[in-house]
Motif scaffolding. Structure first.
Motif, short mmCIF file in Angstrom:
data_model
loop_
_atom_site.label_atom_id
_atom_site.label_comp_id
_atom_site.label_asym_id
_atom_site.label_seq_id
_atom_site.Cartn_x
_atom_site.Cartn_y
_atom_site.Cartn_z
N GLY A 44 48.10 21.82 6.50
CA GLY A 44 49.11 21.80 7.41
C GLY A 44 48.73 21.40 8.83
O GLY A 44 49.51 21.80 9.66
N ILE A 45 47.70 20.58 8.98
CA ILE A 45 47.38 20.03 9.95
C ILE A 45 47.01 18.31 10.00
O ILE A 45 47.05 18.01 9.03
CB ILE A 45 45.92 20.66 10.65
CG1 ILE A 45 45.00 20.41 9.64
CG2 ILE A 45 46.06 22.15 10.95
CD1 ILE A 45 43.39 20.93 9.80
N ASP A 46 46.93 17.76 11.14
CA ASP A 46 46.86 16.30 10.83
C ASP A 46 45.17 16.09 10.44
O ASP A 46 44.07 16.75 10.76
CB ASP A 46 47.31 15.47 12.31
CG ASP A 46 46.53 15.94 13.17
OD1 ASP A 46 45.17 15.69 13.49
OD2 ASP A 46 47.00 16.34 14.11
N ARG A 47 44.97 14.72 10.09
CA ARG A 47 43.95 14.03 9.61
C ARG A 47 42.70 14.28 10.46
O ARG A 47 41.61 14.51 10.35
CB ARG A 47 43.88 12.98 9.12
CG ARG A 47 42.54 12.21 8.32
CD ARG A 47 43.01 10.91 7.56
NE ARG A 47 41.90 10.25 7.01
CZ ARG A 47 41.21 9.43 7.67
NH1 ARG A 47 41.35 9.11 8.97
NH2 ARG A 47 40.23 8.85 6.89
N VAL A 48 43.02 13.77 12.16
CA VAL A 48 42.17 13.63 12.87
C VAL A 48 41.80 14.84 13.47
O VAL A 48 40.56 15.35 13.65
CB VAL A 48 42.81 12.83 14.08
CG1 VAL A 48 41.74 13.07 15.49
CG2 VAL A 48 43.25 11.70 13.77
N THR A 49 42.45 15.83 13.36
CA THR A 49 42.29 17.50 13.78
C THR A 49 41.21 17.97 12.78
O THR A 49 40.25 18.68 13.12
CB THR A 49 43.49 18.20 13.83
OG1 THR A 49 44.18 17.78 14.79
CG2 THR A 49 43.05 19.76 14.07
N LEU A 50 41.57 17.55 11.45
CA LEU A 50 40.74 17.93 10.44
C LEU A 50 39.26 17.72 10.76
O LEU A 50 38.21 18.24 10.51
CB LEU A 50 41.05 17.77 9.15
CG LEU A 50 40.26 18.09 7.67
CD1 LEU A 50 39.90 19.65 7.80
CD2 LEU A 50 40.95 17.87 6.50
N HIS A 51 39.03 16.21 10.80
CA HIS A 51 37.78 15.53 11.14
C HIS A 51 36.84 16.52 12.33
O HIS A 51 35.91 16.70 11.94
CB HIS A 51 37.90 14.15 11.38
CG HIS A 51 37.85 13.25 10.16
ND1 HIS A 51 36.92 13.23 9.29
CD2 HIS A 51 39.05 12.46 9.66
CE1 HIS A 51 37.14 12.48 8.41
NE2 HIS A 51 38.50 11.73 8.74
N LYS A 52 37.80 16.46 13.44
CA LYS A 52 37.14 17.32 14.38
C LYS A 52 36.58 18.58 14.01
O LYS A 52 35.60 19.08 14.42
CB LYS A 52 38.20 17.47 15.66
CG LYS A 52 38.27 16.05 16.28
CD LYS A 52 39.28 16.31 17.57
CE LYS A 52 39.57 15.07 18.34
NZ LYS A 52 40.39 15.31 19.39
N LYS A 53 37.51 19.26 13.26
CA LYS A 53 36.95 20.63 12.93
C LYS A 53 35.86 20.75 11.98
O LYS A 53 34.93 21.45 12.00
CB LYS A 53 37.96 21.40 12.09
CG LYS A 53 39.38 21.93 13.15
CD LYS A 53 40.52 22.68 12.51
CE LYS A 53 41.51 23.11 13.33
NZ LYS A 53 41.13 24.26 14.32
N MET A 54 35.76 19.58 11.06
CA MET A 54 34.57 19.48 10.19
C MET A 54 33.42 19.16 10.90
O MET A 54 32.27 19.80 10.58
CB MET A 54 34.89 18.43 9.10
CG MET A 54 35.93 18.63 8.20
SD MET A 54 36.66 17.22 7.27
CE MET A 54 35.14 16.65 6.48
N LYS A 55 33.46 18.40 11.88
CA LYS A 55 32.40 18.08 12.81
C LYS A 55 31.81 19.48 13.67
O LYS A 55 30.73 19.62 13.46
CB LYS A 55 32.63 16.93 13.68
CG LYS A 55 31.51 16.42 14.50
CD LYS A 55 32.00 15.32 15.42
CE LYS A 55 30.95 14.73 16.26
NZ LYS A 55 31.22 13.74 17.05
N LYS A 56 32.77 19.97 14.14
CA LYS A 56 32.39 21.16 14.89
C LYS A 56 31.79 22.27 13.84
O LYS A 56 30.82 22.95 14.41
CB LYS A 56 33.69 21.78 15.48
CG LYS A 56 33.51 23.27 16.30
CD LYS A 56 34.73 23.60 16.84
CE LYS A 56 34.59 24.93 17.61
NZ LYS A 56 35.84 25.20 17.99
N LEU A 57 32.36 22.33 12.63
CA LEU A 57 31.69 23.44 11.91
C LEU A 57 30.66 22.77 11.05
O LEU A 57 29.95 23.64 10.30
CB LEU A 57 32.79 23.90 10.81
CG LEU A 57 34.18 24.43 11.44
CD1 LEU A 57 35.12 24.81 10.56
CD2 LEU A 57 33.55 26.05 12.25
#
Length: 501
Positions: free
Chosen positions: A479-492
Motif C-alpha cells: 500500500g505504498i509507492d515504489r520510491v518509498t519502498l526503495h527508500k525503506k529498503m535502503k534504510k533497513l
C-alpha cells in the motif's frame, strides 16, 4: 466614508522664475485642496526635492541658470516616479516633443487654462497612484489566500471583511502569529474606497521602541544625529489610503500617547518639527496579544484601546480551519513551483490527510514554508506521507501529526495480544507477526518505535519474497509507492542477496 475631494490631496512643487505666476498658481491649487511648494530656480528646486516630498511638479522651461528641461533630465534618475508637467511662454512643438521624450507627463503654453491644468494634474496623480499600487502588488507577489477556504470560520471572516470594507471606521484584527492578519488588512483595503491609494504597514515589534515615533511621524532635517535630510513618516506615506499597524501592543507608552493624539485629530508634527501636518488615513491595527491583559499590566493605554476597538475581526488559527488545508496546500505548492521554476508537485491523499492531523503552531505561514521546502528539496512529483516526514521534521514534534499517525498505524496493525503478537490483520502485515521484545530486568516496556520498525522490516521482506523481488508489485501489496519502498529498503539494509539466502 471617504470624500472624493479629500482624495485629491497631494503636494505640488511649482518652479518658475516669475513670482506673480508662482503666487497665482499657488492660490489656485490651494483652493483645490493641494499643498503647494514654490521655488524660483532649478537649483533651489533640486534642494527642495531632496529635503521635502512632492507628489507632482510644475516646471517652467525657461529658467535662469539651469533650464527647466535640464532640471527635468537631472531629477529623473533620483525621482523616476515624480510626474512633471512643463510650462512655457514661448511654446514650440520642438520644446514640447523634447520635454515629453525626457519623461514629462504633459506640456502647457502660457497663459495656462486653469480647468485643463487641474484635469491634467488629477490625471497625473491618479496614474502615479495606480502605478505605485500595481508595483506594490508585483513586488510582494501577494497571494490572496484570505479568499481561499470554505470552512465555517473562513466564511464568517469573509462576510465580516466585506462589511467593514464598506465603512471608514478603525479596525482591530486579532489572531495568532502567522494566521494572516496582514492579508486580512490588505483585503479590507482592496475592497474599500481607498483601494487606489497606498496601503502602508508598520510593524511596531520590528522597530526599536525609540525609533517608532520617527517611523510613524517622520522627522525633520537635523532632528537627531544622522538625520541628514527630512523624511516622511508612515502616516504621510499612507495619506488617502490605509495605515496597517501590526503588533500595535509593542509600542512604548510614550509613542502610544502621541499616536492617540494623532488618531483623534488627524494631525501630527514630525519629530524635530513644529509644522502641523494633517492626514486622511484609515487605521487598521493588529495584535497577537490579549490587549485586555496588556491594559491590566499597564503596558497598553486604555484610551488607545477604545479608540482602536471599533470594528474587531478575529482571524482563526489554521488548526480551527483544517478542512481548508485541502485548498491551501496545493495552492502553495503550485505557487512555489512557479516561483522557483520547478515541476509542479502534488500531494498524495495520505499526505494531505496527514497535514490535516498536524496542529500547526505556525499557522498558514508554517504551511506555506513547508510547501516551498517540498518544492525545492523533493525529487518526486507525487509527495507521499513518508516523503513529507523526511523533508519536514517539524511535523514530527511531540503532540504533532506523527505521534497521532503512529497511534493510527498501531490500530490498523491490530490489537496487541498479551504476548505481543498482532491479531486481526490481513495482508502481508498479518504475516509479519512479531512478538514485542521482552524488557530487560529493571527496564520499562519495549520501545514502540523499535517494535514498529521490526514489524515494518518483516512485512517488507515477506512482500518482496512473495513477489519474486518485483518491487512495484511488493509496493502495491504494502500500500505504498515504489520510491518509498526503495527508500525503506535502503534504510533497513534489505538487499536481494539477503532474501535469496
Amino acid at each position: 466614508m471617504v470624500k472624493d475631494q479629500e482624495l485629491k490631496r497631494g503636494t505640488i512643487l511649482i518652479v518658475d522664475d516669475e513670482e506673480e505666476i508662482r503666487r497665482s498658481l499657488k492660490g489656485m491649487l490651494e483652493d483645490e485642496g493641494f499643498t503647494v511648494l514654490t521655488e524660483g530656480s532649478a537649483e533651489d528646486a533640486i534642494r527642495s526635492l531632496k529635503d521635502t516630498h512632492a507628489d507632482l511638479a510644475l516646471f517652467d522651461i525657461y529658467l535662469p541658470g539651469m533650464s527647466g528641461l535640464e532640471l527635468l533630465k537631472k531629477i529623473k534618475p533620483d525621482f523616476p516616479e515624480l510626474p512633471v508637467i512643463m510650462m512655457t511662454g514661448q511654446g514650440s512643438y520642438e520644446a514640447a516633443f523634447t520635454a515629453l521624450r525626457h519623461g514629462a507627463y504633459d506640456f502647457f503654453e502660457k497663459p495656462l487654462s486653469p480647468e485643463r491644468l487641474i484635469v491634467s494634474i488629477n490625471n497625473a496623480l491618479q496614474a502615479a497612484r495606480i502605478k505605485t499600487h500595481r508595483d506594490e502588488l508585483v513586488r510582494i507577489e501577494r497571494e490572496d489566500f484570505t479568499t481561499i477556504g470554505e470552512s465555517e470560520p473562513m466564511r464568517k471572516l469573509k462576510q465580516e471583511i466585506e462589511k467593514v470594507s464598506s465603512s471608514d471606521s478603525k479596525v482591530l484584527i486579532v489572531g495568532e502569529n502567522g494566521s494572516g492578519k496582514e492579508l486580512v488588512a490588505r483585503a479590507i483595503h482592496d475592497l474599500s474606497a481607498r483601494k487606489d491609494f497606498p496601503f502602508v504597514k508598520i510593524n511596531c515589534a520590528a522597530i526599536p521602541k525609540d525609533l517608532v515615533e520617527s517611523e510613524l511621524f517622520g522627522f525633520e532635517k537635523g532632528a537627531f544625529t544622522g538625520a541628514a535630510q527630512s523624511k516622511r513618516g508612515k502616516l504621510e506615506l499612507a495619506d488617502g489610503g490605509t495605515l496597517f499597524m501590526d503588533e500595535v501592543a509593542d509600542m512604548s507608552l510614550e509613542a502610544q500617547a502621541k499616536f492617540l493624539r494623532a488618531a483623534e485629530f488627524s494631525e501630527f508634527e514630525r519629530v524635530g518639527g513644529t509644522k502641523t501636518i494633517k492626514f486622511n488615513v484609515r487605521i487598521i491595527a493588529a495584535s497577537n496579544k490579549d490587549l485586555n491583559a496588556e491594559m491590566e499590566k499597564g503596558t497598553f493605554r486604555e484610551d488607545l484601546y477604545h479608540r482602536l476597538n471599533v470594528l474587531v475581526l478575529e482571524v482563526p488559527p489554521l488548526r480551527e480551519r483544517k478542512d481548508d488545508i485541502s485548498l491551501l496546500a496545493p495552492h502553495f505548492l503550485k505557487k512555489s513551483s512557479h516561483d522557483n521554476a520547478k515541476e509542479e508537485k502534488r500531494l498524495s491523499p495520505e499526505a494531505l490527510e496527514f497535514l490535516k492531523e498536524y496542529h500547526w503552531p505556525g499557522n498558514i505561514r508554517q504551511l506555506k514554508n513547508l510547501m516551498e521546502r517540498i518544492t525545492i528539496m523533493s525529487d518526486l512529483t507525487l509527495i507521499s506521507r513518508e516523503e513529507l516526514l523526511t523533508l519536514c521534521p517539524d511535523l514530527s514534534e511531540p503532540g504533532g501529526a506523527r505521534a497521532r499517525s503512529r497511534d493510527a498505524e498501531t490500530e490498523q496493525l491490530g490489537a496487541r495480544q498479551p504476548g505481543g503478537a498482532m491479531a486481526g490483520v490481513s495482508g502481508p502485515w498479518a504475516r509479519a507477526e512479531v512478538a514485542a521484545p521482552e524488557p530487560a530486568a529493571g527496564e520499562g516496556p519495549a520501545d514502540l518505535k523499535s517494535t514498529m520498525a521490526t514489524a515494518e522490516e518483516r512485512a517488507i521482506r515477506e512482500a518482496l519474497a512473495q513477489s519474486s523481488w518485483n518491487v512495484s508489485q511488493a509496493a502495491r501489496q504494502l500500500g505504498i509507492d515504489r520510491v518509498t519502498l526503495h527508500k525503506k529498503m535502503k534504510k533497513l539494509g534489505i538487499e536481494k542477496k539477503i532474501l535469496d539466502g
